[in-house]
Write a protein that holds these residues in place. Structure first.
Motif, short mmCIF file in Angstrom:
data_model
loop_
_atom_site.label_atom_id
_atom_site.label_comp_id
_atom_site.label_asym_id
_atom_site.label_seq_id
_atom_site.Cartn_x
_atom_site.Cartn_y
_atom_site.Cartn_z
N TYR A 44 0.83 -1.22 0.00
CA TYR A 44 0.00 0.00 0.00
C TYR A 44 0.86 1.27 0.00
O TYR A 44 0.61 2.20 -0.75
CB TYR A 44 -0.94 0.02 1.19
CG TYR A 44 -2.09 -0.98 1.13
CD1 TYR A 44 -2.33 -1.79 0.02
CD2 TYR A 44 -2.95 -1.09 2.21
CE1 TYR A 44 -3.38 -2.70 -0.01
CE2 TYR A 44 -4.01 -1.99 2.20
CZ TYR A 44 -4.22 -2.78 1.08
OH TYR A 44 -5.27 -3.67 1.05
N GLU A 45 1.88 1.30 0.86
CA GLU A 45 2.75 2.47 0.88
C GLU A 45 3.52 2.59 -0.42
O GLU A 45 3.79 3.71 -0.90
CB GLU A 45 3.72 2.41 2.07
CG GLU A 45 3.05 2.67 3.39
CD GLU A 45 4.01 2.60 4.57
OE1 GLU A 45 5.24 2.46 4.36
OE2 GLU A 45 3.52 2.68 5.72
N THR A 46 3.88 1.47 -1.02
CA THR A 46 4.56 1.49 -2.31
C THR A 46 3.68 2.16 -3.36
O THR A 46 4.14 3.01 -4.12
CB THR A 46 4.94 0.06 -2.75
OG1 THR A 46 5.77 -0.53 -1.75
CG2 THR A 46 5.63 0.05 -4.10
N ALA A 47 2.41 1.79 -3.39
CA ALA A 47 1.48 2.41 -4.34
C ALA A 47 1.41 3.91 -4.12
O ALA A 47 1.46 4.70 -5.07
CB ALA A 47 0.09 1.78 -4.20
N TYR A 48 1.32 4.31 -2.87
CA TYR A 48 1.21 5.74 -2.57
C TYR A 48 2.47 6.49 -2.99
O TYR A 48 2.40 7.53 -3.65
CB TYR A 48 0.93 5.98 -1.08
CG TYR A 48 0.64 7.44 -0.81
CD1 TYR A 48 -0.67 7.91 -0.86
CD2 TYR A 48 1.66 8.34 -0.54
CE1 TYR A 48 -0.94 9.25 -0.64
CE2 TYR A 48 1.40 9.68 -0.33
CZ TYR A 48 0.10 10.13 -0.38
OH TYR A 48 -0.16 11.47 -0.19
N VAL A 49 3.63 5.98 -2.63
CA VAL A 49 4.87 6.70 -2.95
C VAL A 49 5.11 6.75 -4.45
O VAL A 49 5.61 7.75 -4.98
CB VAL A 49 6.09 6.15 -2.18
CG1 VAL A 49 6.60 4.84 -2.76
CG2 VAL A 49 7.19 7.19 -2.13
N LEU A 50 4.75 5.69 -5.19
CA LEU A 50 4.91 5.74 -6.65
C LEU A 50 3.98 6.79 -7.25
O LEU A 50 4.38 7.52 -8.16
CB LEU A 50 4.65 4.36 -7.26
CG LEU A 50 5.66 3.27 -6.90
CD1 LEU A 50 5.32 1.97 -7.61
CD2 LEU A 50 7.09 3.69 -7.19
N CYS A 51 2.77 6.89 -6.72
CA CYS A 51 1.85 7.92 -7.20
C CYS A 51 2.38 9.32 -6.86
O CYS A 51 2.27 10.24 -7.67
CB CYS A 51 0.46 7.72 -6.61
SG CYS A 51 -0.41 6.34 -7.35
N ALA A 52 2.95 9.47 -5.67
CA ALA A 52 3.53 10.75 -5.30
C ALA A 52 4.68 11.11 -6.25
O ALA A 52 4.80 12.26 -6.68
CB ALA A 52 4.03 10.70 -3.85
N GLU A 53 5.50 10.12 -6.58
CA GLU A 53 6.60 10.36 -7.53
C GLU A 53 6.08 10.88 -8.87
O GLU A 53 6.64 11.81 -9.45
CB GLU A 53 7.39 9.06 -7.77
CG GLU A 53 8.25 8.63 -6.63
CD GLU A 53 9.56 9.41 -6.54
OE1 GLU A 53 10.03 9.96 -7.56
OE2 GLU A 53 10.10 9.46 -5.42
N VAL A 54 5.03 10.27 -9.36
CA VAL A 54 4.45 10.69 -10.64
C VAL A 54 3.85 12.09 -10.52
O VAL A 54 4.05 12.95 -11.38
CB VAL A 54 3.41 9.67 -11.14
CG1 VAL A 54 2.66 10.18 -12.36
CG2 VAL A 54 4.09 8.34 -11.45
#
Length: 149
Positions: free
Chosen positions: A96-106
């Motif tokens: 879940y945190e991985t999904a969030y941080v990847l979205c933040a990166e984008v």
């Protein structure tokens, strides 16, 4: 079942997709949130898929196919809510945190996070039941990595 290089063609909304596909769906959705997918956002998604471990066995063709499938879902009524539900069902809680941080990166890749992107990040955090301080730290780290000199 299809291989990662040859995703199956879907004619209905899937209940569950692979974890790498779910991460792609999340990134594509945050990129499309403001109705403008920038070159920087596309480049960042591409570099994430080429560089990070969750995507090791996937090709650029697969990325394009997954992004198109996500786009089709987003165009349907309730598209964002459907994508969020699919992402949650398809990821284990440890991602879940991985999904969030990847979205933040984008979202920060074009050096500005638009209101619609912020709203999507909030929806994603709520859907995945992530704590606000954790999300703030992940977003702040993504912003720091994208600063220009």
């Amino acid at each position: 079942m299809s291989s990662p290089d040859e995703p199956e063609t879907r004619t209905h909304t899937p209940d569950r997709i692979s974890a790498p596909e779910a991460l792609i769906y999340a990134m594509v959705t945050v990129s499309a949130a403001d109705r403008t997918i920038t070159t920087e956002e596309l480049a960042r998604i591409g570099s994430i898929v080429r560089e990070l471990p969750p995507f090791q066995s996937y090709t650029d063709n697969w990325l394009a196919d997954a992004a198109q499938e996500c786009g089709k879902l987003l165009k349907k009524p309730g598209g964002v809510d459907n994508v969020l539900a699919i992402v949650k069902r398809s990821l284990s809680p440890r991602l879940y945190e991985t999904a969030y941080v990847l979205c933040a990166e984008v979202a920060v890749s074009d050096l500005s996070v638009h209101n619609d992107e912020e709203r999507f990040l909030t929806l994603l955090a709520d859907t995945l039941e992530l704590e606000k301080p954790t999300c703030a730290a992940l977003l702040r780290g993504a912003r720091a990595r994208h600063q220009t000199v």
